[in-house]
Structures are given as C-alpha cells and as structure tokens.
Design a protein around this motif. Structure first.
Motif, PDB file in Angstrom:
ATOM      1  N   UNK A 175       2.708   2.850  -5.541  1.00 45.42           N
ATOM      2  CA  UNK A 175       1.399   3.252  -6.295  1.00 45.42           C
ATOM      3  C   UNK A 175       1.606   1.562  -7.081  1.00 45.42           C
TER       4      UNK A 175
ATOM      5  N   UNK B 229      15.205  -2.856   4.020  1.00 46.81           N
ATOM      6  CA  UNK B 229      16.234  -2.216   4.427  1.00 46.81           C
ATOM      7  C   UNK B 229      16.848  -1.703   3.203  1.00 46.81           C
ATOM      8  N   UNK B 230      16.240  -1.246   2.084  1.00 49.81           N
ATOM      9  CA  UNK B 230      16.500  -0.240   1.633  1.00 49.81           C
ATOM     10  C   UNK B 230      15.324   0.470   1.140  1.00 49.81           C
ATOM     11  N   UNK B 231      14.318   0.241   1.138  1.00 50.27           N
ATOM     12  CA  UNK B 231      12.996   1.276   0.531  1.00 50.27           C
ATOM     13  C   UNK B 231      12.631   0.787  -0.334  1.00 50.27           C
ATOM     14  N   UNK B 232      11.697   1.782  -0.547  1.00 50.52           N
ATOM     15  CA  UNK B 232      10.489   1.700  -1.514  1.00 50.52           C
ATOM     16  C   UNK B 232      10.955   1.723  -2.694  1.00 50.52           C
ATOM     17  N   UNK B 233      11.896   2.278  -3.651  1.00 53.07           N
ATOM     18  CA  UNK B 233      12.406   2.105  -4.883  1.00 53.07           C
ATOM     19  C   UNK B 233      12.577   0.855  -5.551  1.00 53.07           C
ATOM     20  N   UNK B 234      13.529   0.267  -4.392  1.00 52.60           N
ATOM     21  CA  UNK B 234      14.393  -1.138  -4.082  1.00 52.60           C
ATOM     22  C   UNK B 234      13.143  -2.543  -3.986  1.00 52.60           C
TER      23      UNK B 234
ATOM     24  N   UNK C 217       9.269  -1.405  -5.183  1.00 54.99           N
ATOM     25  CA  UNK C 217       9.083  -2.014  -6.766  1.00 54.99           C
ATOM     26  C   UNK C 217      10.309  -2.347  -7.837  1.00 54.99           C
ATOM     27  N   UNK C 218      11.580  -2.369  -7.539  1.00 50.61           N
ATOM     28  CA  UNK C 218      12.157  -3.503  -8.638  1.00 50.61           C
ATOM     29  C   UNK C 218      11.961  -4.238  -8.515  1.00 50.61           C
TER      30      UNK C 218
ATOM     31  N   UNK D  19       0.416  -1.373   0.147  1.00 51.03           N
ATOM     32  CA  UNK D  19       0.288   0.124  -0.093  1.00 51.03           C
ATOM     33  C   UNK D  19       1.524   1.094   0.230  1.00 51.03           C
ATOM     34  N   UNK D  20       2.259   1.000  -0.109  1.00 54.46           N
ATOM     35  CA  UNK D  20       3.103   2.355   0.348  1.00 54.46           C
ATOM     36  C   UNK D  20       3.708   2.573  -0.850  1.00 54.46           C
TER      37      UNK D  20
END
Lengths: 270, 270, 270
Positions: free
Chosen positions: B194, B239-244, B246-247, B191-192
């Motif tokens: 899109x 541990x890396x975040x939302x960009x990682x 997504x990929x 949910x975090x």
C-alpha cells in the motif's frame, strides 16, 4: 476434520477479494499491507457519507474499534447492515472492549445491530463483550484476568451470538458453537509489536471474503496463516529484534504457500 | 526533450521545500518518510482552523482523499485556495474516485474549486474524475476497466483542466496537454504494497515545490524517481518478500542521486 | 549526579506501565511499537467519550498535538486533568507549536489547563510555547530560529511552568529548572525519518510511568535510550539507507539493556 489449507490459500489468491475496513489509525497501514500480502485487496473508508457504499463494492467487511470515535460509529453500523444485506461476511474486532464503558457499550451495539459473521478478540475482549466481568489492560491480552477458559467462552459466545468466534492467545480457539479448532501456531513475540491482532482480523476477513460459505474453516485458515507467518518471521529475525520481526512478518506472509500452510499447520479439532 | 534529472534531484535537495499534506491515515507515515527520503520536509495538518495557515508556510500542498471525511473537506478547499493565491503548486490525488458517489463528487468539487496544478491517479481514478464511466475497484488500478488509453485520457484531462495530469500504471503518462512523457520505470510489486501511489503524489509535490515554474518536468522527474526506486528496491528484496521491499524502497530513495536518475531513467517523449 | 540507567531500564521493563496516548496519526504506529520496544504497553484512545476513562486505567499519559484537531482537544484536556487528579505523569509534546496560531494557542491552553509533568519539544516549539518569537518550519527543528540557547530556555520554561522540560536537538537538554542533564547521544539521521521526536515523547512517558517520583531522571533516561538507539541503529544501517535505519531503530531499542545504557550513555550534568 482436516482444514483444506492449500485450497483455502490458493482460493484466496485466485479470488483476490476486496476487503473494506473501518478500522483504527494505529495499525491501519499494517492491516492494508497484510491484506495485500495474503492475496486480497484492501480499501479503507469510514465517512458516514460513503461507508455503506464502499461496502457495497467489497467482498468482506472489517469493523475494528481500536480508535473508536463517535464520527464513525454510524459508519460502522451502516456498513455492517449493508454487508449483511448483501450477504458478505462481516468480521468484528472489539479492540479494547472492557477498557472503558464507551467501548464496551459500542461493541455491544455493533454486535446487536450488525450481527457479525465472525468476532475475533483476545480472551479479555471476548469475555467483556459476552458480559463477563473481565478487565482489559489497554488493548493487550491478559489471560489471567479471564474467569473461564477460552474454549468454553468461545463456544458459549458463538452459540449466543450465532456466529463464528475466535479467541486468540497463546493458543487460538475458533468455533461456530458446535465444532471448531485449537491452533498452536504463533509465538510470544507477536504480542511485542502492535497490530498482530488487527492483522489477524484483516486476514480473517480476506479468507472469509474468498469462502463466504465456509466461515469456520476460513477463519481457522487465517489463524494458521498469521500464526505460522509470525513463527517463521521470529525464527528469522529474533537475533536482530522487533523491527526486523515486523518486516519479516510481511516477507513471510507474502511468500506463504498453500503447501507450506498444510505442512506446518499445528492444530487440532475441539 | 530530455529531462534534466540531475538538476532536478540536486535542486530538490538544495531547496528542501516544505510540503504540506492533507492526506489519508493509511499511508501518511510512508508519505512523510518518502518526502524526507526525497530531500523535502513534510508537514501534516488537516483541521479547518489551521489548514490554510499551515499551507501559507509551505512550498507545495498535497490534497489526497484516501480516507476522505467531511471534517477535512473544508480544510482541503481552504488550503487549496490559499496555495493558489500564494502561487505554490497544489498536487491532487483523487484516491478511489469512482468508487462511491461521495468520493467522486468531492473530487470534482476540489478540482473545480481549487484548480490543482497537478493531478495524479491511476487510469480508473482519472477517468472517473474526467467523467468517463470507469469503475474503481477499491483504490487499486484496474486498467481493463478504462474505456480509453491512458495517453488520450491524460491529454484530454490536462487540456480540459488546464493543469499537468499524471496517469500512473504499468507505464506512467504525464502531460500538460501539449507535450509530455511516458515513463517505464517501476515494477509490478509496487502494486502489492500500500502507499506507492500516495508516495508518488508526495514526491511529485516535493519536486514541484522545488521547481514551481517547471511543473511538467518536475512531475516527470518524480515519476522516474519513484519508479526507479521501486525497481531497484524490488531487485534487492524480491527473494525476501514484501516487508523487505517496503523497507528497501526508502533505502533506495534516500540514497538516490541525480546521476543514477539520469543513467537509469527509462522514458520517452509523447 | 549519575543517572541510574540500569535501574531505570530494568525498572521500566519490570513495571510495564500502560501509556495512554492521545497523539497524531502520522507517527502513531511508531509510537506504539517504540513503547513496546522500550518495555511498556501502549493504548491509544482519543474520543471525548472515553479518553479520560482510558487514562484512568493507565500509568502515564502522552498528549501529542502533531495532527491537532478540534474533536480531540477536549479529550486532551479531560484526559490530562484526570491524569493529574490520579497522580500519574503527563508528558506533553507541543508538535509544531509556532507554525500556526491555532496550534500555538491550543498548546498554551493545554499547558495552562493540564499543567503537564514533562514538556518535550525542539527549541522552536518550546520557545514558541514559552512566548519567544520563534518560527517553526513545519514540525522540524530549526535551531537558528531560536533567540536563546536551549539550556537557558529549558531552565526558564521549567521554572515558569513548574515541570520538567526537555529541549531536544543535536544536544538534548532536560531540566526541572534547578538541576538537569545535557545528553549527547543521538545522530543527525534521526531528523531524516519522521517520528523520532514523537517516539522520544512516548518513551519519556514510559520511563516516567515506571518512576513517577523521579521525573527528571526518568526523562533523562528516555533521552539516552532513544539517542543511543538511534546512534547504534544508524551505525548498523547507514550503508543501506533510511528504510533500514527505521527498522534498525526498533531492533536496537527492543534489545537495549541497562548495562549497555550505562556503558554508552554520553551526558553531563548542567
């Protein structure tokens, strides 16, 4: 004046404002994901039959003319007026203003009819919107084209328009026409991927949605947030390249804390 | 009943159905890439002059109203009718239903005129489409706003509409009004970013396109596929975040196997 | 003839041409980022009220009909004519030509009215545009459907249309109807993510914008650039999956050098 960056960051995440976007189809996915990473909630709706109604459910509105088209101009105007009537911040991004007559005229119409709370653009766009004879090369910043320096332009525009103006570039300037800030966070690589300007606008709307009575500080916090995220992301990704940089930008933004913002912000009052 | 997940996954990849999307411009790139990662082939075409003709070449149709606009409503209706006449599944995602009157009315028109094979949404959207007085906050799930629980709502809606209904949230429910499944795969991080809802809809259409006579199981398989992909991706990227994240979602989906689906699926019959 | 790949790469980055795109909303973000990674500058504007004016500020124009709609056909025609009048290259990507009558007819209208400098597509699309009875499955390549081999088709089309034609697939063919090149860089995984064809078109426009008098070589250089970037990216990402491959493609492209292009290019004259 010191920016209360920790309070701003924590307040944004606690408030989770809904940010309605009428924006372009080039960077819209990045804008949605960056709005989420910052701690707000995005919604995109641009049809004249619902744009103003969607704004009525939101805490902030973004108007971004990146892929301006006639169908949505009336949506932008109606949504903008509804936002003002409701008392929520409108953040306007005059993407590419100066590049074509249609774009410049429409941007001026939006400025005049909506009276945005914050206008953010590069020096060419803001200069052109203000009536200077700058030329925009596509939608990218071209600092040499501008006839004045960013600080003077931002102040004059903010006073004339009665709003906060952010002129972003190697150094970002944000002012309400009286006081303001110059922010040195950021890195050149942010100009080598598309969407960093649009994302900056979205995050500005997110902070403003959480702090509608403190638009100057909220806008400055947004510039620090995006600039610092870019700096840290580039440091992590520069040996890999622009694809990794793009992903890292969302990684860093989603894990940004108020403490880190306070510690690594690089700004001074102007 | 046990879902034949290995058969479903292998069958989808062997069939490689063409999934025609009329969808929003926010998440469309993610939908195309997730359709490919799942093993199907995407095509997007929304002009009234060709939408139905494109549907005629496809094995499934997605109608997603995320950035609903007047220009494409007639495309949605024409493509939907063509799909039904041709006998291919139509998966409808009433994004943001309840947020504005235009959206709610259009969603109901599509439901009535097209009679989709599967409807997928969060509890607010499905509740609003069903006529409950739920309020949608933007396009994100808000489980507290719903007046009934998801299972009852899904069953009632499925019976009333004569189709499969999937209500997704912390637990996903999918039912044809008689039997069904509750699926616990997934994670809050979905949910975090899109697009996870839209991608779920696209993958549902992919599975349904491969198994048009087994829509309930195909839809359940899609929910397991997306949920499990999200779970594994988050474990790898948190541990890396939302960009990682997504990929990683596309990494995991593209390497998902039928065996892994069978082994790590977390569901029960309802 | 040997391609002067180092000269082409360095020349593109020195010129940084502005590439105006009228393109689809599925892959537009990838096109913008790949244009930047290659060393050019993208701008997207598709409204009839400004499309031709934006072209007037650019060094190359992309016309891509991926999500063709009636609103922008007149923009495509007006921008195309302006580009020709100004003497800048027009690169046309007839995405999905053959899939619907509307798409095929519009593609032929653009071909006839604009007379593009370069046309790039897969064998189905080029075959259909040329009038062969090929069938396009969605927008993806389907080499078996084509009645002739790519080289013959490309030559015939190039002679008939009086332009450079690139037919991309497992092997890429590019010709001006007399001489040409067959390029073996690339990898199958490029067909498993969306946008590689569109990005190839954008990069073709970037190289052509920098070398408007050497369209055949510039187009060939673009095919090597994208194909080699894909190869290297897949080698780096294949154990992770398609999300990582997508990111790696931009990493590699943004760090590509003229020396590496020269060293690892895999082509022969035809």
């Amino acid at each position: 004046m010191t920016l209360e960056l920790k309070q701003m960051m924590d307040g944004l995440r606690a408030a989770c404002p809904l940010v309605h976007h009428i924006t372009n189809y080039v960077t819209v996915n990045d804008c949605a994901n960056m709005t989420l990473a910052a701690g707000a909630s995005p919604v995109m709706a641009d049809d004249p039959k619902e744009a103003a109604d969607m704004t009525a459910t939101a805490q902030a509105l973004v108007i971004n003319i990146g892929t301006l088209n006639e169908r949505t101009i009336s949506s932008m105007l109606a949504a903008g007026r509804r936002a003002k009537r409701k008392g929520i911040p409108v953040v306007f991004d005059p993407v590419g203003c100066g590049a074509t007559a249609f774009r410049t005229e429409t941007a001026r119409t939006i400025l005049r009819e909506v009276r945005p709370s914050v206008v953010r653009g590069n020096i060419s766009e803001i200069g052109s919107l203000f009536g200077l004879d700058a030329r925009t090369k596509g939608v990218d910043a071209s600092s040499e084209d501008a006839g004045r320096d960013a600080l003077t332009l931002a102040r004059d525009a903010a006073q004339s328009w009665g709003c906060v103006v952010a002129v972003t570039g190697a150094e970002d300037i944000v002012t309400d026409g009286r006081g303001g800030f110059a922010i040195d966070n950021g890195c050149a690589a942010m100009g080598r991927i598309t969407g960093t300007g649009c994302m900056c606008t979205s995050v500005t709307a997110a902070f403003c949605g959480a702090f509608p009575d403190r638009l100057l500080e909220a806008s400055a916090a947004a510039l620090v947030f995006i600039g610092l995220s870019g700096e840290i992301a580039w440091e992590a990704a520069k040996e890999r390249g622009l694809g990794s940089f793009h992903g890292a930008l969302f990684d860093v933004a989603s894990r940004m804390t108020g403490d880190r913002l306070e510690k690594e912000a690089n700004y001074h009052e102007t």
